[in-house]
Scaffold this active site. Structure first.
Site, PDB file in Angstrom:
ATOM      1  N   HIS A  25       0.872  -1.191   0.000  1.00  0.00           N
ATOM      2  CA  HIS A  25       0.000   0.000   0.000  1.00  0.00           C
ATOM      3  C   HIS A  25       0.901   1.230   0.000  1.00  0.00           C
ATOM      4  O   HIS A  25       1.289   1.751   1.048  1.00  0.00           O
ATOM      5  CB  HIS A  25      -0.906  -0.038   1.243  1.00  0.00           C
ATOM      6  CG  HIS A  25      -1.900   1.077   1.320  1.00  0.00           C
ATOM      7  ND1 HIS A  25      -3.017   1.014   2.138  1.00  0.00           N
ATOM      8  CD2 HIS A  25      -1.962   2.290   0.695  1.00  0.00           C
ATOM      9  CE1 HIS A  25      -3.705   2.147   2.009  1.00  0.00           C
ATOM     10  NE2 HIS A  25      -3.074   2.933   1.150  1.00  0.00           N
ATOM     11  N   HIS A  27       1.240   4.693  -2.597  1.00  0.00           N
ATOM     12  CA  HIS A  27       0.846   5.434  -3.802  1.00  0.00           C
ATOM     13  C   HIS A  27       2.112   6.055  -4.365  1.00  0.00           C
ATOM     14  O   HIS A  27       2.746   6.883  -3.686  1.00  0.00           O
ATOM     15  CB  HIS A  27      -0.162   6.526  -3.448  1.00  0.00           C
ATOM     16  CG  HIS A  27      -1.394   5.980  -2.782  1.00  0.00           C
ATOM     17  ND1 HIS A  27      -2.555   5.751  -3.469  1.00  0.00           N
ATOM     18  CD2 HIS A  27      -1.630   5.600  -1.497  1.00  0.00           C
ATOM     19  CE1 HIS A  27      -3.468   5.268  -2.634  1.00  0.00           C
ATOM     20  NE2 HIS A  27      -2.930   5.160  -1.421  1.00  0.00           N
ATOM     21  N   GLU A 208     -10.831   3.738   6.222  1.00  0.00           N
ATOM     22  CA  GLU A 208      -9.718   4.618   6.635  1.00  0.00           C
ATOM     23  C   GLU A 208     -10.353   5.691   7.528  1.00  0.00           C
ATOM     24  O   GLU A 208     -10.043   5.787   8.701  1.00  0.00           O
ATOM     25  CB  GLU A 208      -9.047   5.239   5.402  1.00  0.00           C
ATOM     26  CG  GLU A 208      -7.929   6.223   5.742  1.00  0.00           C
ATOM     27  CD  GLU A 208      -7.294   6.871   4.491  1.00  0.00           C
ATOM     28  OE1 GLU A 208      -7.864   6.741   3.383  1.00  0.00           O
ATOM     29  OE2 GLU A 208      -6.229   7.506   4.647  1.00  0.00           O
ATOM     30  N   ASP A 286       1.883   4.112   2.647  1.00  0.00           N
ATOM     31  CA  ASP A 286       0.816   4.923   2.032  1.00  0.00           C
ATOM     32  C   ASP A 286       1.386   6.032   1.133  1.00  0.00           C
ATOM     33  O   ASP A 286       1.416   5.857  -0.092  1.00  0.00           O
ATOM     34  CB  ASP A 286      -0.116   5.495   3.100  1.00  0.00           C
ATOM     35  CG  ASP A 286      -1.517   5.793   2.600  1.00  0.00           C
ATOM     36  OD1 ASP A 286      -1.825   5.450   1.440  1.00  0.00           O
ATOM     37  OD2 ASP A 286      -2.327   6.355   3.365  1.00  0.00           O
TER      38      ASP A 286
HETATM   39  N1  ADE Z   1      -4.533   8.514  -2.187  1.00  0.00           N
HETATM   40  C1  ADE Z   1      -3.296   8.646  -1.717  1.00  0.00           C
HETATM   41  N2  ADE Z   1      -3.262   8.360  -0.400  1.00  0.00           N
HETATM   42  C2  ADE Z   1      -4.525   8.051  -0.031  1.00  0.00           C
HETATM   43  C3  ADE Z   1      -5.134   7.653   1.168  1.00  0.00           C
HETATM   44  N3  ADE Z   1      -4.455   7.556   2.327  1.00  0.00           N
HETATM   45  N4  ADE Z   1      -6.456   7.430   1.166  1.00  0.00           N
HETATM   46  C4  ADE Z   1      -7.151   7.557   0.046  1.00  0.00           C
HETATM   47  N5  ADE Z   1      -6.623   7.906  -1.112  1.00  0.00           N
HETATM   48  C5  ADE Z   1      -5.312   8.152  -1.163  1.00  0.00           C
HETATM   49 ZN    ZN Z   2      -3.689   4.733   0.423  1.00  0.00          ZN
END
Ligand code: ADE
Ligand code: ZN
Length: 346
Positions: A25, A27, A208, A286
């Site tokens: 996870h 991005h 989240e 993340d």
């Molecule tokens: N895009 C990048 N980081 C994110 C996150 N923590 N939650 C949702 N979308 C994202």
């Molecule tokens: Zn994310």
């Protein structure tokens, strides 16, 4: 699961750094460090509203997910060419290698970039070339998961899926990211069904900030195999049982949760309780350039705050390989390396 030897608290950071792990996870646009943002801005002739990398870093104070997403999307404006996407991914892979990540599945989205006039090909081809180079250059494997942006419509997600069909073999999975509350998984039921038909592996951000109901619908409506974050499942005992019994992995991101005010402090974080409940939790970064640390920083800060030990470290690393989309023979190779590190660690 094997029982591992206890390790003294002062040796835990060394163990956490040394153990092989998968990151599931992350991005890729969230790995763009301010210095690199300036370098891309300069080479692409893009003006930034900040005078320095330091000033960019100082702006990274967030109240919630949306306040982060606004800044994060502004940062993506410096990315223009296939080489930018390749270079950004290589910079992350190099840092991941230093953290003993031996496999990673990178989240990216094309909708942010097509919204700025880039083609999906530029994005996918640049990132995929970095993934192909990862074994030789960084001693690790890497693959790509395309996230739809949930604040946009399902119709736009369908267009996005169409655009990447010529690039089908370069993408292993489909995910769902961006502003969660108000955009429940069921908004994307049809496009996820289509992605499943096309043979993509499926994941989604759920729980989240959003309620447990979003995790239920990610499982039962979207039929995802993994939940990204999922920490709000701790409010719903039946859901915790479902996740544990069905061995649905959760890609948890402690420093992200801290920076986006999901928890007031890491000492309150649920990850230890998730493991106790038999949930297949993993630790991930993340958006590491924005949240104060890459994967090992997530491990060391969380273990220190919650006073977790070697058994939990082993469990989390094992979970990361079990939860990954790698082939079973590859998975066994990673787990052998994990066992060797725990066997020889002093
Ligand atoms: N895009 C990048 N980081 C994110 C996150 N923590 N939650 C949702 N979308 C994202
Ligand atoms: Zn994310």
């Amino acid at each position: 699961m094997r029982t591992v030897k206890p390790v003294a608290a002062d040796r835990m950071p060394a163990l956490l750094r040394a153990m092989p792990k998968a990151e599931l996870h992350m991005h890729i646009e969230g790995s763009l460090e301010p210095e690199q943002m300036f370098a891309f801005a300069q080479r692409n002739g893009v003006a930034l509203k900040f005078p320095s990398a330091q000033a960019v870093r100082e702006a990274y104070v967030f109240d919630n997910l949306q306040s982060f997403l606004d800044i994060y999307h502004a940062g993506t404006l410096v990315l223009k060419t296939e080489q930018d996407f390749y270079d950004m991914a290589c910079a992350y892979l190099q840092r991941a290698q230093a953290d003993n990540v031996t496999h990673t599945e990178l989240f990216f989205d094309t909708q942010t970039h097509t919204g700025h006039g880039l083609s999906a090909e530029i994005v996918v081809n640049g990132l995929h070339r970095a993934c192909m180079d990862a074994p030789a250059k960084f001693g690790m494997t890497a693959s790509l998961i395309l996230c739809f942006l949930r604040h946009l419509s399902e119709e736009e997600a369908f267009e996005c899926l169409e655009q990447v069909q010529p690039l089908r073999d370069k993408i292993v999975g489909i995910g769902l990211a961006s502003s969660e509350v108000g955009h429940p998984p069921e908004k994307f039921a049809k496009v996820f069904a289509r992605a499943r038909q096309l043979g993509y592996r499926l994941v989604a951000h759920a729980g989240e900030e959003g309620p447990p109901a979003y995790i239920w619908s990610a499982l039962d409506v979207l039929k995802v195999e993994r939940i990204d974050h999922g920490v709000q499942s701790m409010q719903d005992k039946a859901l915790m049982q479902r996740l544990a019994q069905d061995r649905i992995p959760l890609t948890v991101c402690p420093l992200s949760n801290l920076k986006l005010c999901v928890y007031p402090s890491l000492t309150q974080h649920a990850i230890g309780r998730m493991l106790e409940a038999g949930m297949v939790a993993t630790i991930n970064s993340d958006d590491p350039a924005y949240f104060g640390g890459y994967i090992n920083e997530n491990f060391t800060q969380t273990f220190s705050a919650l006073q977790l030990g070697a058994q939990q470290a082993y469990q989390l690393a094992l979970n990361s390989f079990d939860a990954s989309f790698i082939e079973p023979s590859e998975r066994a190779r990673h787990i052998d390396k994990l066992n060797a590190v725990f066997d020889s660690f002093q």
